[in-house]
Design a protein around this motif. Structure first.
Motif, PDB file in Angstrom:
ATOM      1  N   ASP A 252     -23.270 -32.259  54.917  1.00  0.00           N
ATOM      2  CA  ASP A 252     -21.956 -32.420  54.351  1.00  0.00           C
ATOM      3  C   ASP A 252     -21.040 -33.165  55.009  1.00  0.00           C
ATOM      4  O   ASP A 252     -19.802 -32.801  54.613  1.00  0.00           O
ATOM      5  CB  ASP A 252     -21.664 -31.238  53.423  1.00  0.00           C
ATOM      6  N   LYS A 268     -17.601 -38.176  47.498  1.00  0.00           N
ATOM      7  CA  LYS A 268     -16.496 -37.068  47.475  1.00  0.00           C
ATOM      8  C   LYS A 268     -15.383 -37.247  46.655  1.00  0.00           C
ATOM      9  O   LYS A 268     -14.666 -36.427  45.949  1.00  0.00           O
ATOM     10  CB  LYS A 268     -16.118 -36.614  49.005  1.00  0.00           C
ATOM     11  N   ARG A 272     -15.935 -34.885  43.800  1.00  0.00           N
ATOM     12  CA  ARG A 272     -14.880 -33.592  44.223  1.00  0.00           C
ATOM     13  C   ARG A 272     -13.700 -33.647  44.181  1.00  0.00           C
ATOM     14  O   ARG A 272     -12.980 -32.483  43.518  1.00  0.00           O
ATOM     15  CB  ARG A 272     -15.287 -33.403  45.718  1.00  0.00           C
ATOM     16  N   GLN A 273     -13.080 -34.676  44.208  1.00  0.00           N
ATOM     17  CA  GLN A 273     -11.554 -34.928  43.945  1.00  0.00           C
ATOM     18  C   GLN A 273     -11.330 -35.400  42.650  1.00  0.00           C
ATOM     19  O   GLN A 273     -10.174 -35.429  42.214  1.00  0.00           O
ATOM     20  CB  GLN A 273     -10.832 -35.754  45.170  1.00  0.00           C
TER      21      GLN A 273
END
Length: 306
Positions: A252, A268, A272-273
């Protein structure tokens, strides 16, 4: 009776009939290509175009998109993780060349020089390529474990145990070794096909002149596969510049962002954001760099054909 050599007169329609143009001559071919072109445009070029547009917007699926101009690009250029990912990606590409690029060439030359069991060697070298990634990652996690087989051998030889996946100095190297073991079989077949296409008369003449194995490899084999080496080198640069799967699945991006590659950072940012605008800006920058590499590969391919 007199024989006449009169030339028959063609009908007026055949005399005035115009030759088919390029489009009408290949009309059916273009019609058969149309579905493939439509799919290519819909699933490749349209997302690329939308990605360029989204890079200038703040994407919000609830309140709607907001035009922000160059703010997304300013953010990514001021994000230290972006420069870390660029450095890691270049390091990953360099390791791929230093460690993995020469492995299929060496194996292909070695197999071509074998007198027996050549077919078995080809199959054995290609088998890791068909291993599913889930099995691959589980296998190498076990091999890299602090009490796994590799460390068991090194400690018996008197060396210290190595934390392959948790040490920042070894984590990226460990991933490159794993991917080299898994993927070198496909490149090996390409090199092996190129080597086996070299006329055997060249090798026989070299043997008659007293050339050994190393001289045959240096003066016959390597110059004959030079074009394949250059093209596969460019393809490896393109492939490793987009690497993220093993870095994400195994570590990761860790430890301490040591395996955070550029493509993984894009993932990411997006998932994720949920900053799709900045992720699109990162994608546009990658598209420009990969476009330059693709142009270079195309020019090398045309040079090879010429």
């Amino acid at each position: 009776m007199n024989q006449t050599n009169a030339v028959p007169i063609r009908p007026l329609e055949s005399q005035t009939k115009r030759p088919p143009t390029k489009w009408t001559k290949h009309l059916w071919g273009y019609l058969f290509l149309l579905p493939a072109v439509a799919i290519f445009f819909t699933f490749l070029w349209m997302p690329i175009g939308k990605g360029v547009i989204f890079s200038f917007y703040h994407i919000d699926f609830v309140k709607g998109d907001t035009f922000v101009g160059w703010d997304n690009y300013n953010r990514i250029f001021n994000d230290p993780d972006v420069w870390t990912s660029v450095k890691n990606t270049l390091y990953y590409m360099s390791l791929g060349v230093l460690i993995g690029f020469w492995v299929p060439i060496l194996f292909a030359i070695s197999i071509s020089e074998m007198r027996r069991f050549q077919g078995f060697a080809r199959i054995a070298a290609y088998l890791p390529y068909v291993v599913p990634v889930v099995v691959l990652y589980g296998l190498w996690r076990w091999l890299y474990d602090p009490v796994g087989p590799i460390n068991a051998v090194t400690t018996r030889l008197g060396f210290d145990s190595v934390a392959f996946l948790t040490d920042t100095a070894w984590s990226m190297i460990s991933l490159v070794v794993m991917e080299t073991w898994q993927s070198f079989g496909s490149a090996l077949l390409i090199y092996l096909a190129a080597i086996l296409s070299i006329p055997r008369d060249w090798y026989e003449a070299a043997e008659i002149d007293g050339a050994g194995v190393w001289k045959r490899i240096r003066y016959i084999t390597l110059p004959a596969i030079k074009n394949q080496i250059i093209l596969l080198f460019l393809l490896q640069l393109i492939a490793t510049s987009q690497g993220f799967q093993s870095q994400m699945a195994m570590l990761d991006g860790g430890p301490n962002n040591a395996t955070l590659t550029y493509a993984l950072l894009v993932v990411k940012y997006a998932f994720r954001q949920q900053d799709y605008g900045s992720a699109s800006a990162l994608g546009v920058m990658m598209f420009l760099v990969l476009g330059l590499l693709a142009v270079l590969q195309y020019r090398m391919s045309n040079k090879k054909e010429a």
